[in-house]
Design a protein around this motif. Structure first.
Motif, mmCIF file in Angstrom:
data_model
loop_
_atom_site.group_PDB
_atom_site.id
_atom_site.type_symbol
_atom_site.label_atom_id
_atom_site.label_comp_id
_atom_site.label_asym_id
_atom_site.label_seq_id
_atom_site.Cartn_x
_atom_site.Cartn_y
_atom_site.Cartn_z
ATOM 1 N N GLU A 41 50.539 42.322 -5.229
ATOM 2 C CA GLU A 41 51.026 41.757 -6.462
ATOM 3 C C GLU A 41 52.185 40.676 -6.084
ATOM 4 O O GLU A 41 53.058 41.081 -5.182
ATOM 5 C CB GLU A 41 51.777 43.104 -7.071
ATOM 6 N N PHE A 42 52.276 39.603 -6.905
ATOM 7 C CA PHE A 42 53.103 38.592 -6.511
ATOM 8 C C PHE A 42 54.618 39.088 -6.825
ATOM 9 O O PHE A 42 55.499 38.859 -5.909
ATOM 10 C CB PHE A 42 52.878 37.268 -7.363
ATOM 11 N N ARG A 43 54.845 39.881 -7.894
ATOM 12 C CA ARG A 43 56.162 40.457 -8.222
ATOM 13 C C ARG A 43 56.829 41.253 -7.330
ATOM 14 O O ARG A 43 58.014 41.032 -6.897
ATOM 15 C CB ARG A 43 55.956 41.091 -9.892
ATOM 16 N N GLY A 44 56.025 42.025 -6.570
ATOM 17 C CA GLY A 44 56.569 42.894 -5.684
ATOM 18 C C GLY A 44 56.675 42.174 -4.376
ATOM 19 O O GLY A 44 57.979 42.529 -3.802
ATOM 20 N N TRP A 45 56.143 40.948 -4.092
ATOM 21 C CA TRP A 45 56.335 40.327 -2.904
ATOM 22 C C TRP A 45 57.774 39.555 -3.224
ATOM 23 O O TRP A 45 58.564 39.543 -2.338
ATOM 24 C CB TRP A 45 55.001 39.304 -2.725
ATOM 25 N N LEU A 46 57.719 39.180 -4.381
ATOM 26 C CA LEU A 46 58.912 38.126 -4.625
ATOM 27 C C LEU A 46 60.300 39.235 -4.668
ATOM 28 O O LEU A 46 61.407 38.978 -4.168
ATOM 29 C CB LEU A 46 58.908 37.791 -6.196
ATOM 30 N N ALA A 47 60.022 40.550 -5.207
ATOM 31 C CA ALA A 47 61.165 41.416 -5.056
ATOM 32 C C ALA A 47 61.593 41.763 -3.665
ATOM 33 O O ALA A 47 62.878 42.004 -3.604
ATOM 34 C CB ALA A 47 60.845 42.670 -5.814
ATOM 35 N N THR A 48 60.725 41.785 -2.754
ATOM 36 C CA THR A 48 60.937 41.980 -1.446
ATOM 37 C C THR A 48 61.803 40.902 -0.810
ATOM 38 O O THR A 48 62.920 41.293 -0.227
ATOM 39 C CB THR A 48 59.995 42.304 -0.618
ATOM 40 N N ILE A 49 61.636 39.792 -1.265
ATOM 41 C CA ILE A 49 62.300 38.829 -0.972
ATOM 42 C C ILE A 49 63.599 38.540 -1.654
ATOM 43 O O ILE A 49 64.592 38.402 -0.494
ATOM 44 C CB ILE A 49 61.539 37.431 -1.228
ATOM 45 N N ALA A 50 63.721 38.953 -2.542
ATOM 46 C CA ALA A 50 65.101 39.043 -3.307
ATOM 47 C C ALA A 50 66.048 40.085 -2.619
ATOM 48 O O ALA A 50 67.230 39.955 -2.314
ATOM 49 C CB ALA A 50 64.969 39.425 -4.662
ATOM 50 N N ILE A 51 65.189 41.293 -2.497
ATOM 51 C CA ILE A 51 66.138 42.365 -1.836
ATOM 52 C C ILE A 51 66.615 42.266 -0.488
ATOM 53 O O ILE A 51 67.737 42.374 -0.080
ATOM 54 C CB ILE A 51 65.106 43.850 -1.713
ATOM 55 N N ASN A 52 65.683 41.626 0.335
ATOM 56 C CA ASN A 52 66.151 41.021 1.679
ATOM 57 C C ASN A 52 67.349 39.895 1.738
ATOM 58 O O ASN A 52 67.971 39.669 2.495
ATOM 59 C CB ASN A 52 64.891 40.753 2.533
ATOM 60 N N SER A 53 67.099 39.074 0.487
ATOM 61 C CA SER A 53 68.257 38.008 0.386
ATOM 62 C C SER A 53 69.459 38.714 0.387
ATOM 63 O O SER A 53 70.716 38.449 0.733
ATOM 64 C CB SER A 53 67.845 37.199 -0.721
ATOM 65 N N PHE A 54 69.493 39.842 -0.625
ATOM 66 C CA PHE A 54 70.679 40.582 -1.002
ATOM 67 C C PHE A 54 71.238 41.085 0.462
ATOM 68 O O PHE A 54 72.421 41.070 0.576
ATOM 69 C CB PHE A 54 70.229 41.636 -2.096
ATOM 70 N N ARG A 55 70.242 41.754 1.062
ATOM 71 C CA ARG A 55 70.786 42.452 2.404
ATOM 72 C C ARG A 55 71.333 41.485 3.491
ATOM 73 O O ARG A 55 72.601 41.639 4.073
ATOM 74 C CB ARG A 55 69.740 43.353 2.823
ATOM 75 N N THR A 56 70.909 40.315 3.394
ATOM 76 C CA THR A 56 71.179 39.202 4.528
ATOM 77 C C THR A 56 72.629 38.822 3.939
ATOM 78 O O THR A 56 73.579 38.518 4.523
ATOM 79 C CB THR A 56 70.438 38.146 4.543
ATOM 80 N N GLU A 57 72.666 38.558 2.437
ATOM 81 C CA GLU A 57 74.075 37.950 1.856
ATOM 82 C C GLU A 57 75.109 38.920 2.287
ATOM 83 O O GLU A 57 76.302 38.482 2.596
ATOM 84 C CB GLU A 57 73.975 37.644 0.608
ATOM 85 N N VAL A 58 74.830 40.122 2.165
ATOM 86 C CA VAL A 58 76.048 41.299 2.394
ATOM 87 C C VAL A 58 76.560 41.222 3.698
ATOM 88 O O VAL A 58 77.439 41.468 3.778
ATOM 89 C CB VAL A 58 75.197 42.640 1.641
ATOM 90 N N ARG A 59 75.388 41.262 4.426
ATOM 91 C CA ARG A 59 75.999 41.350 5.859
ATOM 92 C C ARG A 59 76.353 39.928 6.279
ATOM 93 O O ARG A 59 77.405 40.238 7.027
ATOM 94 C CB ARG A 59 74.140 41.640 6.753
#
Lengths: 114, 163
Positions: B68-86
């Motif tokens: 599912e495209f939305r799930g793939w997109l959400a994974t990218i967004a979540i990892n962007s959040f984790r990267t930015e926080v770190r």
């Protein structure tokens, strides 16, 4: 196990619907930024032409030094300068044109090979 | 209506202009996800939404149309959040509390944000994925590139903290 506070907070949160202020603007901005990003990155075409320029420059280094030394002619006697260095100038312009053309075509070429 | 997978195919073959449609379709979902992860920090959530879409465009070739495209997109967004926080050590508790009080003044219900504000960003991310978006533990582990047992222990620890 979850306490009731958390259960209620989660249930309430699930019902919330968030909306981006202007999705059309966001869409245009992101697509525009993606194009700028891709044109700013260094690709195979850039490396290839970098090597081409270095090799041509190394072979014709005397000519390049001569152009640099006589560069003031472009202001004093521009016609003489152009006449003297007509072929190197033409070849440089052709190379730069091919380079910019291929760089624009870059993504399409690689899509073709995929 | 043309499917997400078909639009992705068009983007790859014809150019990124087609991606606009995907952003219009999924921006609210991704923005909502980011609002929850950032505890209602609207500016940060908007930045992350943009970053996620930009990264999605760069990684579009690696998208598997079977998923599912939305799930793939959400994974990218979540990892962007984790990267930015770190990367920037953003999103401290104090910063989060400022946003909560600002949102409260606007009259929003902030129970969820308040409760989760005492958790670390990873704990908050995992709880949000599990209880708001109904992810399975195995999916969380895969998306966050974590061990399944780590995910389980993070959930347990977070729930303990919230008691």
């Amino acid at each position: 196990m979850m306490n009731n506070n958390l259960k209620n907070a989660i249930a309430d949160e699930k019902l919330k619907h968030y909306r981006v202020n202007n999705p059309n603007l966001l869409a245009r901005y992101v697509v525009m930024m993606s194009k700028i990003r891709s044109s700013a990155s260094i690709g195979i075409i850039d490396l290839m032409f970098f090597l081409v320029f270095i090799v041509i420059g190394a072979i014709n280094h005397e000519l390049i030094f001569s152009i640099i030394n006589n560069f003031n002619q472009i202001f004093n006697t521009p016609l003489v300068f152009i006449e003297t260095y007509f072929y190197p100038i033409c070849i440089s312009l052709i190379l730069v044109t091919i380079y910019s053309y291929l760089r624009n075509m870059d993504s399409k070429i690689f899509n073709f090979f995929k | 209506m043309i499917s997400d997978q078909e639009i992705v195919e068009k983007c790859i073959q014809e150019g990124n202009e087609h991606f606009e449609e995907l952003i219009k379709r999924h921006s609210n979902y991704i923005f909502g996800f980011m609002m929850r992860l950032t505890g209602g920090n609207q500016m940060f959530a908007e930045d992350l939404t943009q970053t996620a879409f930009l990264r999605a465009i760069s990684y579009l070739q690696s998208y598997n149309p079977a998923k599912e495209f939305r799930g793939w997109l959400a994974t990218i967004a979540i990892n962007s959040f984790r990267t930015e926080v770190r990367k920037h050590a953003k999103y401290t508790l104090e910063e989060n509390m400022d946003h909560i009080s600002a949102n409260e003044q606007r009259g929003d219900n902030q129970d969820f944000y308040k409760l989760l504000s005492h958790l670390s960003s990873d704990e908050r991310t995992i709880l949000t994925m599990k209880y708001i978006y109904d992810y399975k533990n195995a999916d969380i582990a895969r998306d966050l590139n974590m061990n399944l047992n780590t995910v389980k222990s993070v959930i347990k620890r977070a729930l303990e903290k919230l008691k």
